[in-house]
Design an enzyme around this catalytic site. Structure first.
Site, PDB file in Angstrom:
ATOM      1  N   SER A  67      17.186  16.115  -0.240  1.00 60.13           N
ATOM      2  CA  SER A  67      17.270  15.582  -1.002  1.00 60.13           C
ATOM      3  C   SER A  67      18.279  16.342  -1.857  1.00 60.13           C
ATOM      4  O   SER A  67      19.008  16.215  -3.169  1.00 60.13           O
ATOM      5  CB  SER A  67      16.756  15.252  -2.062  1.00 60.13           C
ATOM      6  OG  SER A  67      15.576  16.094  -2.716  1.00 60.13           O
ATOM      7  N   LYS A 104      14.140  18.990  -7.896  1.00 59.91           N
ATOM      8  CA  LYS A 104      15.667  18.436  -8.476  1.00 59.91           C
ATOM      9  C   LYS A 104      16.068  19.216  -9.460  1.00 59.91           C
ATOM     10  O   LYS A 104      15.815  20.507  -9.783  1.00 59.91           O
ATOM     11  CB  LYS A 104      15.323  17.062  -8.881  1.00 59.91           C
ATOM     12  CG  LYS A 104      14.216  16.212  -7.604  1.00 59.91           C
ATOM     13  CD  LYS A 104      15.317  15.794  -6.861  1.00 59.91           C
ATOM     14  CE  LYS A 104      14.473  14.697  -6.150  1.00 59.91           C
ATOM     15  NZ  LYS A 104      14.043  15.033  -4.846  1.00 59.91           N
TER      16      LYS A 104
END
Length: 146
Positions: A67, A104
């Protein structure tokens, strides 16, 4: 609201390792024309000394997944994470979200907090009051295998 958990997450603690360091040649390795070998001076180098600013608040963790490939964080990379740094907009953070750890990019705006992946195949996550959410630390460095 951005939170820091006070209990340390022990993945690998730099203080527990021997700080002998590896051999370091104190000269630039030319990526252009070769440099004369006699210009090399040898000493010891500890990556902890280079990459860790606050040993008591720093830990290492390995990336799992794709990701964050757009930010240069690839599967199996080793992250250096500093818990003493203040989380803020656009920083890359290791977070605990609803029972799982994730890494993230933080997006903080008037509407709230978002966890933004750096891969278009993954959705942006909006943090709400319903989430069990804690920011464990800010990524300061990444160590890659080649």
């Amino acid at each position: 609201m951005l939170l820091h958990k006070s209990d340390p997450l022990t993945i690998f603690n730099p203080e527990e390792s021997e700080n002998l360091g590896a051999v370091f040649y104190d000269t630039g390795i030319s990526a252009g024309f070769p440099a004369p070998a006699e210009d090399f001076s040898q000493q010891r180098l500890s990556l902890d000394n280079e990459l860790v600013k606050n040993k008591e608040a720093t830990f290492y963790a390995r990336v799992s997944g794709q990701s964050m490939i757009g930010a240069g964080l690839d599967d199996n990379d080793l992250l250096v994470i500093d818990r003493s740094l203040q989380p803020s907009h656009n920083k890359i953070a290791v977070c605990f979200l609803d029972g799982e750890f994730t890494v993230k990019r933080l997006k903080v705006d008037n509407e709230g907090i978002w966890l933004k992946p750096e891969n278009p195949n993954y959705p942006i996550i909006r943090i709400t009051d319903a989430n069990d959410f804690v920011i464990w630390g800010i990524v300061t460095n990444v160590i890659k295998k080649v």
